[in-house]
Structures are given as structure tokens and as C-alpha cells.
Design an enzyme around this catalytic site. Structure first.
Site, PDB file in Angstrom:
ATOM      1  CE  LYS A   1     -17.536 153.475 -36.799  1.00  0.00           C
ATOM      2  NZ  LYS A   1     -16.738 152.553 -37.643  1.00  0.00           N
TER       3      LYS A   1
ATOM      4  CD  GLU B   1     -16.309 165.446 -30.075  1.00  0.00           C
ATOM      5  OE1 GLU B   1     -15.705 164.371 -30.256  1.00  0.00           O
ATOM      6  OE2 GLU B   1     -16.536 166.265 -30.978  1.00  0.00           O
ATOM      7  CG  ASP B   2     -13.081 160.932 -29.645  1.00  0.00           C
ATOM      8  OD1 ASP B   2     -13.513 162.065 -29.941  1.00  0.00           O
ATOM      9  OD2 ASP B   2     -12.695 160.122 -30.511  1.00  0.00           O
TER      10      ASP B   2
ATOM     11  CG  ASP C   1      -7.061 167.693 -33.818  1.00  0.00           C
ATOM     12  OD1 ASP C   1      -6.307 168.644 -33.585  1.00  0.00           O
ATOM     13  OD2 ASP C   1      -6.802 166.841 -34.691  1.00  0.00           O
TER      14      ASP C   1
ATOM     15  CG  PHE D   1      -3.128 160.627 -34.888  1.00  0.00           C
ATOM     16  CD1 PHE D   1      -4.163 161.411 -35.364  1.00  0.00           C
ATOM     17  CD2 PHE D   1      -3.328 159.250 -34.779  1.00  0.00           C
ATOM     18  CE1 PHE D   1      -5.380 160.845 -35.737  1.00  0.00           C
ATOM     19  CE2 PHE D   1      -4.538 158.683 -35.149  1.00  0.00           C
ATOM     20  CZ  PHE D   1      -5.566 159.481 -35.628  1.00  0.00           C
ATOM     21  CB  VAL D   2      -3.369 160.230 -28.896  1.00  0.00           C
ATOM     22  CG1 VAL D   2      -2.221 161.125 -28.465  1.00  0.00           C
ATOM     23  CG2 VAL D   2      -4.686 161.000 -28.916  1.00  0.00           C
TER      24      VAL D   2
ATOM     25  NE  ARG E   1     -13.006 152.815 -33.587  1.00  0.00           N
ATOM     26  CZ  ARG E   1     -13.103 154.109 -33.884  1.00  0.00           C
ATOM     27  NH1 ARG E   1     -12.953 155.010 -32.951  1.00  0.00           N
ATOM     28  NH2 ARG E   1     -13.336 154.502 -35.125  1.00  0.00           N
TER      29      ARG E   1
HETATM   30  P1  IMP Z   1     -11.762 168.009 -34.669  1.00  0.00           P
HETATM   31  O1  IMP Z   1     -13.022 168.289 -35.430  1.00  0.00           O
HETATM   32  O2  IMP Z   1     -10.538 168.416 -35.441  1.00  0.00           O
HETATM   33  O3  IMP Z   1     -11.774 168.615 -33.272  1.00  0.00           O
HETATM   34  O4  IMP Z   1     -11.611 166.454 -34.539  1.00  0.00           O
HETATM   35  C1  IMP Z   1     -12.551 165.688 -33.950  1.00  0.00           C
HETATM   36  C2  IMP Z   1     -12.461 164.229 -34.311  1.00  0.00           C
HETATM   37  O5  IMP Z   1     -11.272 163.866 -35.011  1.00  0.00           O
HETATM   38  C3  IMP Z   1     -12.425 163.435 -33.024  1.00  0.00           C
HETATM   39  O6  IMP Z   1     -13.724 163.188 -32.547  1.00  0.00           O
HETATM   40  C4  IMP Z   1     -11.674 162.193 -33.447  1.00  0.00           C
HETATM   41  O7  IMP Z   1     -12.572 161.240 -33.983  1.00  0.00           O
HETATM   42  C5  IMP Z   1     -10.731 162.660 -34.539  1.00  0.00           C
HETATM   43  N1  IMP Z   1      -9.384 162.920 -33.992  1.00  0.00           N
HETATM   44  C6  IMP Z   1      -8.786 164.101 -33.795  1.00  0.00           C
HETATM   45  N2  IMP Z   1      -7.546 163.956 -33.297  1.00  0.00           N
HETATM   46  C7  IMP Z   1      -7.373 162.629 -33.153  1.00  0.00           C
HETATM   47  C8  IMP Z   1      -6.273 161.828 -32.644  1.00  0.00           C
HETATM   48  O8  IMP Z   1      -5.214 162.305 -32.196  1.00  0.00           O
HETATM   49  N3  IMP Z   1      -6.487 160.486 -32.643  1.00  0.00           N
HETATM   50  C9  IMP Z   1      -7.629 159.895 -33.100  1.00  0.00           C
HETATM   51  N4  IMP Z   1      -8.667 160.603 -33.569  1.00  0.00           N
HETATM   52  C10 IMP Z   1      -8.541 161.965 -33.604  1.00  0.00           C
END
Ligand code: IMP
Length: 191
Positions: free
Chosen positions: A56, A112-113, A116, A165-166, A178
Site C-alpha cells: 500500500k 516502491e515507497d 529497507d 522507522f519513518v 499515511r
Molecule cells: P524491505 O523488504 O525490508 O525492504 O521492506 C519493504 C517494506 O517494508 C516497505 O515496502 C514498507 O512497506 C515496509 N517498511 C520498511 N521500512 C519502513 C519504515 O521505516 N516505515 C514504514 N514502512 C516500512
């Protein structure tokens, strides 16, 4: 300031136990999206790409980004989840909602948003690659480079941020925040 701006409601205050520290103001984000859209146009402007919004979290970013792109493209959505309601990744990624359009022989811009650990991106990239697209380019609003265990190439990046965390601008904490027009770090404070 016009009448609309004067009437705009203030974003909600932080939830109990939270303090928000703004990392990127609305104006910074708008400026960076204008720059990104030029880079994207240079690489994909004549390729009739499909813009894939990863739900989302990317919905606000994609809504603003696509309105800056002045060339032909289509938009589709998918939803991947790895986090549940926790701020710590489960390490598992699954596809909850798939694309409606075929990407075979299409140029894909995956948006992607935030990247991480990179697990979600890595999973989505290999999933989409198996569908024979002409190419896949990756765009993310935010990137936490310090936390990348599964490094993937990112073609277009809005901002690199610290490993905290943001929330805001589409990103949530347990579904909240959001709607914030800025990106903020969440600090836990005693209630
Ligand atoms: P990854 O697979 O660890 O790269 O994380 C991807 C998903 O985790 C993102 O698309 C977000 O939905 C969520 N996410 C990771 N870090 C954050 C954060 O700092 N705030 C909010 N959502 C996060």
C-alpha cells in the site's frame, strides 16, 4: 496563500507515546519528484512503460509521480507484504494482489515507497522477471542503505535515509500516518 490552502486541515497529531521528527518536508518531496520525473522521462519517455505501484505504501508517491510524467504509459498495482503490524521484518514476502495487465515485452517501472532490507524488492524483481518483460527499472522514494542485506540495483531513488522507522506520505505505522504530507521519523516517548 490561496483560499484552499487557508482552509486545509492540519494533519493529525502524533499517536499517544509517539513524537514525530520531520525528515523531509512536503516542499522537498515535491522538488525531488520533479527531478526524478525528468530522469525517468530520459530513460523511459519513448518506451510506453507500465508503471507498477507497490501497495500500500507507494500509493501517495505514485499518485504524485505519475502526474509529473508527460509521456504515454499505463499504471497497474500489486500488493506485497512482509511486515504484518510489526516494525521488524518477518523475512517473508508474499504477493497479496497481482497485476491485471501482462508485462510480457513491456518496459516496467516498479515503484516502491521504501527499500529497507531489500527483501521485498528482491522478491518482486524476480517474480516480475519470470514474466518476460522487456526491462525492469526500480524507483523508490526512500532507501535505507545501511540496512540492505539483499542489495538490488535501484535506478531512481528519492532520498537515502538513516536506518530508522519513518512514516507519512503513504508510509504507515500499524496503518496510521499515511496521510501526513511529510516524511517523519517516529520516536517512542513515555506516555
Ligand atoms: P524491505 O523488504 O525490508 O525492504 O521492506 C519493504 C517494506 O517494508 C516497505 O515496502 C514498507 O512497506 C515496509 N517498511 C520498511 N521500512 C519502513 C519504515 O521505516 N516505515 C514504514 N514502512 C516500512
Amino acid at each position: 496563500m490561496n483560499q484552499f490552502n487557508q482552509m486545509r486541515l492540519q494533519p493529525e497529531p502524533p499517536l499517544p507515546g509517539h513524537r514525530l521528527e520531520i525528515l523531509h518536508e512536503e516542499q522537498d518531496i515535491r522538488q525531488r519528484i520533479a527531478e526524478l520525473s525528468k530522469e525517468i522521462r530520459e530513460q523511459l519517455g519513448d518506451k510506453d512503460p507500465i508503471v507498477v505501484c507497490v501497495l500500500k505504501g507507494a500509493f501517495v508517491f505514485v499518485a504524485d509521480l505519475v502526474r509529473q510524467l508527460d509521456f504515454p504509459f499505463t499504471v497497474d498495482f500489486l500488493r506485497a507484504s512482509s511486515y504484518g503490524d510489526s516494525v521488524v521484518t518477518s523475512g517473508e514476502v508474499k504477493l497479496d494482489l497481482d497485476l491485471q495487465q501482462s508485462i510480457s515485452n513491456r518496459h516496467v517501472l516498479l515503484v516502491e515507497d521504501i527499500v529497507d532490507t531489500g527483501l521485498t524488492l528482491k522478491y518482486l524483481q524476480s517474480n516480475l522477471e519470470s514474466r518476460n518483460p522487456a526491462s525492469i527499472k526500480i524507483c523508490t522514494l526512500l532507501h535505507k542503505p545501511l540496512n540492505n542485506v539483499k542489495l538490488t540495483h535501484i535506478d531512481f531513488c528519492g532520498f537515502e535515509i538513516p536506518n530508522d522507522f519513518v512514516v507519512g506520505y503513504g508510509l504507515d505505522w500499524q496503518g496510521y500516518y499515511r496521510n501526513l504530507p511529510y516524511i517523519a521519523q517516529v520516536h517512542q516517548v513515555s506516555k
